[in-house]
Design an enzyme around this catalytic site. Sequence first.
Site, short mmCIF file in Angstrom:
data_model
loop_
_atom_site.label_atom_id
_atom_site.label_comp_id
_atom_site.label_asym_id
_atom_site.label_seq_id
_atom_site.Cartn_x
_atom_site.Cartn_y
_atom_site.Cartn_z
N HIS A 22 0.86 -1.19 0.00
CA HIS A 22 0.00 0.00 0.00
C HIS A 22 0.89 1.24 0.00
O HIS A 22 1.98 1.23 0.57
CB HIS A 22 -0.93 0.03 1.21
CG HIS A 22 -0.22 -0.14 2.52
ND1 HIS A 22 0.23 -1.36 2.97
CD2 HIS A 22 0.14 0.76 3.47
CE1 HIS A 22 0.83 -1.22 4.13
NE2 HIS A 22 0.80 0.08 4.47
N HIS B 225 1.12 5.17 1.14
CA HIS B 225 0.55 6.21 2.00
C HIS B 225 0.64 7.54 1.25
O HIS B 225 1.70 7.87 0.71
CB HIS B 225 1.37 6.38 3.28
CG HIS B 225 1.36 5.20 4.20
ND1 HIS B 225 0.57 5.15 5.33
CD2 HIS B 225 2.04 4.02 4.17
CE1 HIS B 225 0.78 4.00 5.96
NE2 HIS B 225 1.68 3.30 5.28
#
Length: 111
Positions: free
Chosen positions: A95, A97
Amino acid sequence: MKPDCIFCKIVAGKIPAEKVLENKGYIVIKDANPKVPGHLLVIPKKHYNSFLDMPHRKYEDFFQTVKDAIGTFSGDFNLIINNGKTAGQVIEHLHAHILPRKLEDGFKLNC
Ligand code: AMP
Ligand code: ZN
């Protein structure tokens, strides 16, 4: 889908999340514990442990989704991908950020 992966469960709709964007391969959600207001996570629907596990042919769609997510607000931002426990990765599902920045928001980046 990897069993017991929180982000796989969010992708599958088994855990609720505040979705900001969705396309064929990605979701963008609000971080549940934002480091700054508006903290977003760009999550591939397919499980990859880290950035190195994603095939390079996927990079264009991944980073286009990152740009689309950045387009939902205005101003400066940090873009961070933690890879591996030592680097601070807690959820082992790739992922990115996105941290929208404001003057004196108190966020300190260690680099
Ligand atoms: P990392 O340290 O890079 O693995 O970051 C994981 C991020 O996921 C942290 O910023 C958490 O606050 C966030 N997080 C954990 N669980 C959830 C959840 N259920 N929904 C949204 N964000 C989450
Ligand atoms: Zn996963």
